[in-house]
Design an enzyme around this catalytic site. Sequence first.
Site, PDB file in Angstrom:
ATOM      1  N   ALA A   1     -29.829  -2.084 -17.100  1.00 13.32           N
ATOM      2  CA  ALA A   1     -28.815  -2.715 -16.211  1.00 13.32           C
ATOM      3  C   ALA A   1     -29.383  -3.853 -15.418  1.00 13.32           C
ATOM      4  CB  ALA A   1     -28.063  -1.864 -15.360  1.00 13.32           C
TER       5      ALA A   1
ATOM      6  N   CYS B   1     -65.994 -22.525 -24.625  1.00 15.98           N
ATOM      7  CA  CYS B   1     -66.507 -23.595 -24.032  1.00 15.98           C
ATOM      8  C   CYS B   1     -65.541 -24.617 -23.607  1.00 15.98           C
ATOM      9  CB  CYS B   1     -67.338 -24.387 -25.316  1.00 15.98           C
ATOM     10  SG  CYS B   1     -68.798 -23.487 -25.572  1.00 15.98           S
TER      11      CYS B   1
ATOM     12  N   ILE C   1     -29.596  -9.107 -18.307  1.00 15.86           N
ATOM     13  CA  ILE C   1     -28.545  -9.215 -19.511  1.00 15.86           C
ATOM     14  C   ILE C   1     -27.349  -7.923 -18.944  1.00 15.86           C
ATOM     15  CG2 ILE C   1     -28.166  -9.003 -21.687  1.00 15.86           C
ATOM     16  CD1 ILE C   1     -30.813 -10.054 -22.436  1.00 15.86           C
TER      17      ILE C   1
ATOM     18  N   LYS D   1     -30.026   1.221 -10.405  1.00 14.84           N
ATOM     19  CA  LYS D   1     -29.354  -0.129 -10.989  1.00 14.84           C
ATOM     20  C   LYS D   1     -28.134   0.495 -11.696  1.00 14.84           C
ATOM     21  CE  LYS D   1     -32.813  -3.567 -11.593  1.00 14.84           C
ATOM     22  NZ  LYS D   1     -33.722  -4.157 -12.654  1.00 14.84           N
TER      23      LYS D   1
HETATM   24  N1  ATP Z   1     -37.219   2.719 -21.033  1.00 13.46           N
HETATM   25  C1  ATP Z   1     -36.420   2.191 -20.314  1.00 13.46           C
HETATM   26  N2  ATP Z   1     -35.244   2.910 -20.027  1.00 13.46           N
HETATM   27  C2  ATP Z   1     -34.337   2.545 -19.124  1.00 13.46           C
HETATM   28  N3  ATP Z   1     -34.102   1.479 -19.010  1.00 13.46           N
HETATM   29  C3  ATP Z   1     -35.259   0.377 -18.834  1.00 13.46           C
HETATM   30  C4  ATP Z   1     -36.387   0.910 -19.894  1.00 13.46           C
HETATM   31  N4  ATP Z   1     -37.287  -0.160 -19.976  1.00 13.46           N
HETATM   32  C5  ATP Z   1     -36.734  -1.187 -19.079  1.00 13.46           C
HETATM   33  N5  ATP Z   1     -35.590  -0.913 -18.765  1.00 13.46           N
HETATM   34  C6  ATP Z   1     -34.423  -1.597 -17.760  1.00 13.46           C
HETATM   35  O1  ATP Z   1     -34.249  -2.660 -18.369  1.00 13.46           O
HETATM   36  C7  ATP Z   1     -33.731  -3.797 -17.565  1.00 13.46           C
HETATM   37  C8  ATP Z   1     -34.294  -4.945 -17.966  1.00 13.46           C
HETATM   38  O2  ATP Z   1     -33.797  -5.989 -17.199  1.00 13.46           O
HETATM   39  P1  ATP Z   1     -34.547  -7.480 -16.908  1.00 13.46           P
HETATM   40  O3  ATP Z   1     -35.134  -8.132 -17.967  1.00 13.46           O
HETATM   41  O4  ATP Z   1     -33.568  -8.244 -16.341  1.00 13.46           O
HETATM   42  O5  ATP Z   1     -35.520  -6.759 -15.839  1.00 13.46           O
HETATM   43  P2  ATP Z   1     -35.673  -6.496 -14.401  1.00 13.46           P
HETATM   44  O6  ATP Z   1     -36.659  -5.576 -13.874  1.00 13.46           O
HETATM   45  O7  ATP Z   1     -34.298  -6.280 -13.605  1.00 13.46           O
HETATM   46  O8  ATP Z   1     -36.132  -7.995 -13.780  1.00 13.46           O
HETATM   47  P3  ATP Z   1     -37.464  -8.615 -13.595  1.00 13.46           P
HETATM   48  O9  ATP Z   1     -38.603  -7.786 -14.489  1.00 13.46           O
HETATM   49  O10 ATP Z   1     -37.509  -9.899 -13.894  1.00 13.46           O
HETATM   50  O11 ATP Z   1     -37.954  -8.185 -12.075  1.00 13.46           O
HETATM   51  C9  ATP Z   1     -34.443  -3.407 -16.379  1.00 13.46           C
HETATM   52  O12 ATP Z   1     -33.432  -3.001 -15.203  1.00 13.46           O
HETATM   53  C10 ATP Z   1     -35.470  -2.257 -16.362  1.00 13.46           C
HETATM   54  O13 ATP Z   1     -35.221  -1.226 -15.626  1.00 13.46           O
END
Ligand code: ATP
Length: 593
Positions: free
Chosen positions: A29, A178, A32, A76
């Site tokens: 959440a 280099c 996207i 979130k």
């Molecule tokens: N294994 C997972 N299980 C549940 N949610 C996940 C997992 N991995 C990532 N997420 C969630 O997916 C979302 C991806 O959203 P986004 O790419 O906008 O990242 P964000 O953490 O909100 O933003 P940023 O990285 O730019 O601070 C995040 O809210 C993150 O917490």
Amino acid sequence: MRTNSQISALFGPGAATRLATARVLVVGAGGIGCELLKNLSVSGFHHIHAIDLDTIDLSNLNRQFLFQRKHIKKPKAHVATAAIKAFNPSLDTSAMQANIKDEQFDVDWFGQFALVFNALDNLEARRHVNAMCLAARVPLVESGTAGYLGQVTVIKGGETECFDCHPKPAEKRSFPVCTIRSTPTAPIHCIVWAKNYLFVQLFGEPLEEKGEVVEEVEAGQEEELKALKEESGALAALSEAMGGDDFAQRIFNKVFCHDIRRLLSMSDMWAQRQPPRVLDYDELENQACDPPADHSNLSMAQAFILFRESCHTLARRRLEGSPLAFDKDDQDTLDFVTATASLRSYAFFIDQKSPFEVKAMAGNIIPAIATTNAIVAGMMVTQGVLALAGRLDECHTAYLSYNTKRPRCVIRESLSKPSLLCPVCRRRYLTLRLADPAKTILGDLLDYIGCLEGDMTLGMSRDNISVVEGSRLLYDPDYDSNCSRSMQDLCLVPGKMVTFANEDDSDVVPVILSIARPLTKENSGLDILIEGFEYIPEFVPLPQQPLKEECSATAVDNNLIEFGKRSIDDVNEVFESPSKKHAFDSEDLVILD
Ligand SMILES: Nc1ncnc2c1ncn2[C@@H]1O[C@H](COP(=O)(O)OP(=O)(O)OP(=O)(O)O)[C@@H](O)[C@H]1O
Ligand SMILES: [Zn+2]
């Protein structure tokens, strides 16, 4: 809010009921995910479950529009679903703050959804959801954005490419030593020098092992490399002056005077290149300047002041504790890298980057753009609606590109068939249920598999089977010590996936058993039950080396999903995005063909 007739007009007859009854899962959440949840809530979807492991951060608020300042530190998924429910109170929403890779989210759990949307930001979680959706036979809408670039595709086990059908190359970012140390030509070379060489030599752990600088010696450069090693030794000796008033001056004189003079003495090196200039400490010290602004380039005098101040601050921190590591969010380390990279750029007549740009390049940050997320989330809904209706032939992989020359910024391709060599989707996914995991031993399961007959035969027995879970080998004909251990004892619990392969006959389709919740009373009398035999994938044994032609993927980074088929021209066009350029500056891209 769409009315039923609008939904039918947009998505075809029957869509309104289909969307209203389907239970959909949104994984992530974030950027996207928020856009997608909002779209789903107003497009006729009714049962929406969201999961995200994270809480809201101040830095999310510029683009994750379902969140407000008062929500900082709240989960979130919960805040996002509450926000969409405010748009449309009739929704049935639920939310979890959890890692989608947790074992509680087993094949049964995934199986309750008609459709899964991935709105994630990392490969590992995407791979996991891909495998779980294959196992649960649930269609998946996969997405990714990076700056102005975006992608959406639909994955359906056995019918389309899966997320792992094409290998994803590891992030690559390496520069010849280099170039970094003697002949930089681009801002990124100066930044890598400041961050991976000078900073590490002075304040951190030894450098080259960090991977960004490689000892790639071109013919005739052996002498130069030897000289560079001596230079590093001299720099290490200077660290002893740390804490003294003249520390910054001694470093400056070494790297911007002495080392540059040494380089200038090698006239051959500059026959075809612009030679660098020696900088003067006293001259810069006497120049007055305004304080630096975040978004404009540093003047030489500003860079000098920042260099001197950060040198002293880091020296103090280093003397007080253990070696320091560069962190883009640690202002002192960032100031040092910004200042020294700027001074080096001046010395080598290379374009300057602002402190903001240096932070993005040194931290390898790709800016997240709300509009890209919004467009991708919109495309996810249309693809999801088609996938839900089983109209896979009308689904597409859509790429959002940034290119002023192209009239359209979305490129569509029809979905590809699964790769015959895919180590993930060209498997038979079956579900295993046990009456009592504490009682059933691995040997019982092997015998059960060996005895399956007719349509259920798997072509495996104790004599030829190998059993692997993750990277753990549990059984093969030469290693049977786990046979008497219970499934519970072996930690083969719901949520785990275990691969069974025939060691002797590579024509036998490997089986992935997803361990699901125990048998219920309805199946009383059974100890073991394997379900899902209907689907047998077309199978080609994996070759020793992956075929090169199969790898038509492009790698951008972990943030962008990759699915074959784009031509290199398309890829190059896509990379004309200015935001991409500032993050990757050509050497950062890996392009496989
Ligand atoms: N294994 C997972 N299980 C549940 N949610 C996940 C997992 N991995 C990532 N997420 C969630 O997916 C979302 C991806 O959203 P986004 O790419 O906008 O990242 P964000 O953490 O909100 O933003 P940023 O990285 O730019 O601070 C995040 O809210 C993150 O917490
Ligand atoms: Zn696949």
